[in-house]
Write an enzyme that holds these catalytic residues in place. Structure first.
Site, mmCIF file in Angstrom:
data_model
loop_
_atom_site.group_PDB
_atom_site.id
_atom_site.type_symbol
_atom_site.label_atom_id
_atom_site.label_comp_id
_atom_site.label_asym_id
_atom_site.label_seq_id
_atom_site.Cartn_x
_atom_site.Cartn_y
_atom_site.Cartn_z
ATOM 1 N N LYS A 108 0.834 -1.213 0.000
ATOM 2 C CA LYS A 108 0.000 0.000 0.000
ATOM 3 C C LYS A 108 0.865 1.259 0.000
ATOM 4 O O LYS A 108 0.577 2.220 -0.720
ATOM 5 C CB LYS A 108 -0.927 -0.007 1.225
ATOM 6 C CG LYS A 108 -2.032 -1.066 1.145
ATOM 7 C CD LYS A 108 -2.762 -1.239 2.465
ATOM 8 C CE LYS A 108 -3.709 -2.434 2.424
ATOM 9 N NZ LYS A 108 -4.327 -2.723 3.739
ATOM 10 N N GLN B 54 -4.044 -1.632 10.021
ATOM 11 C CA GLN B 54 -3.969 -2.930 9.349
ATOM 12 C C GLN B 54 -4.539 -4.023 10.259
ATOM 13 O O GLN B 54 -4.134 -4.171 11.405
ATOM 14 C CB GLN B 54 -2.513 -3.236 8.969
ATOM 15 C CG GLN B 54 -2.342 -4.520 8.178
ATOM 16 C CD GLN B 54 -3.048 -4.488 6.812
ATOM 17 O OE1 GLN B 54 -3.023 -3.480 6.117
ATOM 18 N NE2 GLN B 54 -3.699 -5.579 6.450
ATOM 19 N N ASP C 192 -10.462 3.071 4.809
ATOM 20 C CA ASP C 192 -10.905 1.677 4.683
ATOM 21 C C ASP C 192 -12.436 1.564 4.712
ATOM 22 O O ASP C 192 -12.978 0.498 4.422
ATOM 23 C CB ASP C 192 -10.333 0.828 5.832
ATOM 24 C CG ASP C 192 -8.987 0.198 5.468
ATOM 25 O OD1 ASP C 192 -8.744 -0.009 4.260
ATOM 26 O OD2 ASP C 192 -8.205 -0.088 6.384
#
Ligand code: NAD
Length: 323
Positions: free
Chosen positions: A68, A112, A135
Site C-alpha cells: 500500500k 492494518q 478503509d
C-alpha cells in the site's frame, strides 16, 4: 470519479468466460489517481497523505502495508507506516490513532487488520475520524453506505464495482448473489450492489443449499475464504463471476484437483510450498461463465488501487477541493 473508459482488452480468454483483467483496471485507476494528484498540487493543494498503523510483525500484514505504501508513492500520495510492537497496549494504540486524527496534514488513516488478540479492533476503528477512514470501516461510514449517503466505502467491494463499471457490465435489475457476510467484503459488497439497483442475495456459512442459491445469480461474487468452494453446479449458465477469495493451498493433491496439469502452478508450489487459489474452481467454472476474474490478477490489485482513490477523495474533501 475516474474516467469511464474500459481499461484495456482482456489479456486472455478462458474456455468461454472472458477474463476480467483486474491488473489492467487497477493500472488505469492508479494512472487516474496520479493525474488527479498532479492536478491537485498544480492547483495549490498539498499531496494527499496516508498513514498505515501496523501492530506487530505478522509477515502477511507487513507485506500488505508495504504494497500500500509503495503504491501510494507511485501516484504521488505520501504514504508512511507507524509501527507498534505486538505487545502494545490498547491505550497506546488509541493514542497513536488520536495523534493522527488530530494531525491536519494526515488525510487517511488505516489500521492494518487483524490486530493481536489482546486488542479491541472495534474501538480502534471507531477512533479513526470518519473523514479519514479510507478503509470505510467506521460505523458512521458503514451506516452512510446502507443509507445511500456519501462517505468512504471499503476498498475491495468498491474496487469490484469499479471493475464492473469499466467493463460496462450492466447491473441494474440483475440478480446478484454474494457468498460471505464479513464486514470488510460480503456485507459492503451487498450494499454497493443494492446501490447499483441489483436484487441481492447474501449467502453465508449457514445458508441451506448454497449451490441452489448461487445458481440464481446473474452476477456471483465469492468472498468466503474457501479454496474452490464455488464449482460449476453453483453457477448459472452465462453468469458474471467475481472471485474475491485469496487462499493458500498447501496440499499438493488439492492443488492438482484445482489446477489440473498447470505447470506454472506446479513450479510455484515446488518453490514456495503453496499456491494461491480463489474461492472459485476456475477451471470448471470458466466454461459456464460469461465473464470471470482470475486469481491472482483479478480482485486483488483493485483493492490497493481503490484505497488510493479513497485517500485522494478524502484529501480533496479535507483540503476543500471537493464537497
Ligand atoms: P471472513 O472469514 O471474515 O468471512 C468469510 C465469510 O464467508 C463468512 O461470512 C462466512 O459465513 C462465509 N463462509 C465461510 N464458509 C462458507 C461456506 N462453506 N459456505 C458459505 N459461506 C461461507 O473472510 P473475508 O475477510 O470476508 O475474506 C473472504 C476471502 O476474501 C478470503 O479468502 C480473503 O483472503 C479474501 N480477501 C481478498 C481481498 C482482496 O483484496 N482480493 C480482500 C479481502 C479479503
Amino acid at each position: 470519479m475516474a474516467s469511464g473508459r474500459m481499461a484495456e482488452k482482456p489479456a486472455a480468454e478462458a474456455a468461454r468466460g472472458r477474463l476480467l483483467d483486474g491488473r489492467a483496471v487497477a493500472r488505469a485507476m492508479r494512472e487516474d489517481v496520479a493525474r488527479r494528484v498532479a492536478a491537485l498540487v498544480a492547483g495549490g493543494g498539498r499531496p494527499p497523505r496516508l498513514v498505515a498503523v501496523l501492530v506487530g510483525d505478522d509477515p502477511a500484514s507487513r507485506a500488505y502495508v508495504g504494497s500500500k505504501t509503495r503504491a501510494s508513492a507511485e501516484v504521488g500520495i505520501a504514504g508512511e507506516t507507524r509501527r507498534l510492537p505486538a505487545a502494545v497496549e490498547q491505550r497506546e494504540l488509541l493514542a497513536t490513532v488520536a495523534e493522527l486524527a488530530d494531525d491536519d496534514e494526515v488525510d487517511g488513516i488505516l489500521v492494518q487488520l487483524p490486530l493481536p488478540r489482546h486488542l479491541e479492533a472495534p474501538a480502534v476503528l471507531e477512533a479513526v475520524p470518519p473523514a479519514k477512514d479510507v478503509d470505510g470501516f467506521h460505523p458512521e461510514n458503514v451506516g452512510r453506505l446502507w443509507l445511500d449517503q456519501p462517505g468512504l466505502t471499503p476498498a475491495t467491494p468498491t474496487g469490484v464495482i469499479e471493475l464492473l463499471r469499466r467493463y460496462r457490465i450492466p447491473l441494474a435489475g440483475r440478480h446478484a448473489v454474494v457468498v460471505g457476510r464479513s464486514a470488510i467484503v460480503g456485507k459492503p459488497m451487498a450494499a454497493l450492489l443494492l446501490r447499483q439497483h441489483c436484487t441481492v442475495t447474501l449467502c453465508h456459512s449457514r445458508t441451506r443449499d448454497l449451490a441452489a442459491a448461487c445458481r440464481q445469480g446473474e452476477l456471483l461474487v465469492a468472498a468466503a475464504g474457501r479454496a474452490g468452494l464455488i464449482g460449476p453446479r453453483h453457477v448459472r449458465d452465462g453468469a458474471v463471476v467475481i472471485d474475491v477469495g485469496m487462499n493458500r493451498v498447501d496440499d499438493p493433491q488439492r492443488m492438482e484437483e484445482l489446477f489440473p496439469g498447470d505447470a506454472g502452478r506446479r513450479a510455484r508450489f515446488a518453490k514456495r510450498g503453496y499456491v494461491l487459489a480463489g474461492d472459485v474452481d476456475f477451471a470448471r467454472v470458466a466454461p459456464r461463465a460469461s465473464w470471470i476474474t482470475p486469481v491472482p490478477g483479478g480482485v486483488g490489485p483493485l483493492t490497493v488501487a481503490q484505497l488510493l482513490v479513497n485517500t485522494l477523495e478524502a484529501s480533496l474533501r479535507r483540503q476543500g477541493f471537493a464537497p
